[in-house]
Design an enzyme around this catalytic site. Structure first.
Site, mmCIF file in Angstrom:
data_model
loop_
_atom_site.group_PDB
_atom_site.id
_atom_site.type_symbol
_atom_site.label_atom_id
_atom_site.label_comp_id
_atom_site.label_asym_id
_atom_site.label_seq_id
_atom_site.Cartn_x
_atom_site.Cartn_y
_atom_site.Cartn_z
ATOM 1 N N PHE A 1 6.789 2.680 -0.510
ATOM 2 C CA PHE A 1 5.509 2.026 -0.825
ATOM 3 C C PHE A 1 4.608 1.868 0.398
ATOM 4 O O PHE A 1 3.937 0.849 0.555
ATOM 5 C CB PHE A 1 5.759 0.656 -1.482
ATOM 6 N N CYS A 2 4.638 2.886 1.257
ATOM 7 C CA CYS A 2 3.798 2.878 2.466
ATOM 8 C C CYS A 2 4.056 1.632 3.312
ATOM 9 O O CYS A 2 3.143 1.098 3.953
ATOM 10 C CB CYS A 2 2.323 2.982 2.103
ATOM 11 N N ASN A 3 5.290 1.146 3.296
ATOM 12 C CA ASN A 3 5.642 -0.058 4.050
ATOM 13 C C ASN A 3 7.031 0.152 4.652
ATOM 14 O O ASN A 3 8.016 -0.443 4.213
ATOM 15 C CB ASN A 3 5.630 -1.283 3.128
#
Length: 535
Positions: free
Chosen positions: A84-86
């Protein structure tokens, strides 16, 4: 009602789902999911309407997020998966070190791919989100999906029903100021006390059913029989039994007994595809009726004839359209850009009439025939020079009849109806079908030779919902993917991908039914050809 009401509504959905999810357990007491959160979902001021988790098996092992995603799609549920781009949060909650990140990259894992487990450890997770238009029926649908795929059907039937019997606001925390007035809340469905216990604040769902000992033994035997053998046993030769090509991507197969092999795989395999009015590739996932389109190729006449019930046959020249009237366009196949050209209005009208929507037939341009294989190819020497047609992953897909027979037993038992092996072969849409003595032994191979052709095994084929589509009627049955997942132990792999080196000769080699297959094991131990004189 404004943002405050939206916050109350979405948090109530998330809290309800979190409460049920966090207490779901297998018969042995093991949790069904592992939730990643910094809160206990008691305060909407610090917790949004998002639940991040991984699904576990009965032994506490993580089931890869890509498998959960595929199963969810069968229930028309959209989830988000990965990191999740994290990356930082992913590392913290999954216990991934900087060294693990580097090892995962070396194993071929990149953002957005389906490599969900490396050495048994997750590379990401699953996330569900609620918005102001989400309903409690949506939450129930998701929970029913988890129960149906994890608790009600695995190796045998479990007599467990999941039904919603009344509405209540009991599950909403009453110690937060935003939730003091029950009249301001949407009603929260509550699962019956008989099924989830009689605790309204922390409802539990436990399946206590255990199969009889005789059934336990049969399950163990079935699992044992489906285990991949460490080496090939016996001297019976392995032969090619069927060859299929799919001239138009996602359309019906064209079966042949022998066929030329070009630099991209079987000649003309997936050279064409149908696109919608926006130029996006159409597959059976969106349009199951594509399986009813039957293309066949006449090499002598240099034409492809396309047929479908209720339609006049139409032909397309095999000669590339290099004239000025060709419309060159860029399309995407599994995130890779390919250069194509349009096959004209006549064929576009034919497909649009058949499918009842505007669409066109396009063909891969020779300008883009150097589209290279982008995935980890386990040391394939010239991987960067291997070209692909409009396939998703690799030049060839191979399946084993023995593996299909093993799977047929499991699926037939779950469907409670006989199943023809030919139907399963069609559903798995392979290029090469072989007959080997042992089921799933093909997953142990590193290379194979068929006649003068030598192939590198790229990896397993992770199946999607297309195997749920009957290739002769277009009807869907989600039981097939669920049965495959149950039979293979958390994964939906079936078949192996192959690549072969570009041919040195200007004349194509021929792949023929009846040819002998000589595999090389992953340990680089060549399997000796059988002493029998049988071909």
């Amino acid at each position: 009602g404004g943002m405050e009401k939206i916050k109350q509504h979405t948090f109530a959905l998330a809290h309800y789902t979190y409460t049920v999810l966090s207490t779901l357990k297998y018969a042995n007491g093991a949790p069904v999911v592992r939730i990643y959160s910094d809160t206990d979902f008691s305060n909407p001021d610090v917790q949004g309407p998002i639940i991040n988790f991984n699904v576990l098996d009965e032994n506490g092992e993580v089931i890869g997020f890509s498998q959960v995603d595929k199963m969810a799609s069968l229930y028309n549920i959209h989830v988000r998966t990965g990191c999740f781009c994290n990356t930082g949060a992913c590392q913290m909650h999954l216990g991934i070190s900087n060294e693990d990140i580097q090892r995962n990259l070396q194993a071929g894992h990149v953002c957005g791919d389906d490599i969900d487990l490396v050495d048994g450890r997750p590379t990401g997770s699953v996330r569900i989100s609620f918005g102001y238009m989400s309903s409690f029926e949506d939450a129930q649908t998701f929970l029913k999906f988890i129960v149906a795929t994890r608790l009600s059907k695995s190796d045998t039937e479990i007599p467990f029903q999941f039904s919603i019997t009344k509405l209540t606001t009991e599950s909403v925390p009453d110690d937060h100021p935003s939730f003091n007035n029950a009249d301001e809340l949407s009603p929260i469905p509550h699962i019956s006390d008989r099924e989830l216990g009689n605790n309204s604040s922390a409802t539990k769902m436990t399946v206590n059913w255990q199969p009889p000992e005789a059934e336990v033994e049969s399950i163990r035997a079935a699992v044992s029989e489906t285990a991949v053998p460490t080496c090939r046993r016996g001297g019976k030769p392995i032969t090619v039994t069927n060859i299929y090509l799919y001239p138009i991507k996602s359309c019906s197969a064209f079966e042949v007994t022998e066929w030329p092999v070009g630099n991209q795989g079987l000649l003309y395999d997936r050279n064409w595809m149908v696109v919608n009015q926006n130029g996006v590739c159409m597959t059976q996932k969106q349009e199951p009726r594509l399986c009813l389109v039957n293309p066949s190729i006449d090499l002598k006449k240099k034409v492809m004839v396309i047929q479908a019930e209720g339609m006049d046959p139409i032909s397309v020249s095999l000669e590339e359209n290099t004239g000025k009237e060709a419309v060159i366009c860029e399309s995407k196949v599994c995130s890779h850009r390919v250069k194509t050209y349009d096959c004209g209005e006549r064929i576009a009208d034919w497909f649009s009439l058949l499918l009842g929507r505007p669409c066109r037939l396009i063909r891969q341009s020779s300008d883009m025939k150097n589209r290279s294989h982008q995935k980890n190819t386990k040391g394939l020497a010239s991987a960067t020079n291997i070209s692909l047609s409009l396939v998703n992953e690799a030049q060839y897909l191979l399946i084993n009849v023995a593996s299909i027979l093993k799977l047929k037993e499991r699926i037939s038992a779950r469907l409670e109806e006989p199943l023809e092996i030919e139907e399963l072969i069609r559903r798995f849409r392979a290029n090469i079908v072989i007959s080997a003595p042992e089921s799933f032994e093909e997953e142990e191979w590193a290379e194979i030779s068929i006649g003068a052709l030598r192939f590198q095994v790229v990896g397993p084929c992770s199946r999607c919902q297309i195997i749920c589509i009957d290739q002769q009627s277009g009807e869907r049955n989600k039981e097939f993917l669920q049965s495959l997942s149950a039979a293979r132990g958390r994964k939906t792999n079936f078949g192996i991908y192959l690549m072969n080196q570009p041919l040195c000769s200007s004349f194509p080699d021929i792949l023929s039914v009846g040819s002998q297959v000589l595999p090389v094991l992953e340990e680089n131990t060549e399997i000796q050809p059988p002493t029998s004189s049988e071909e």
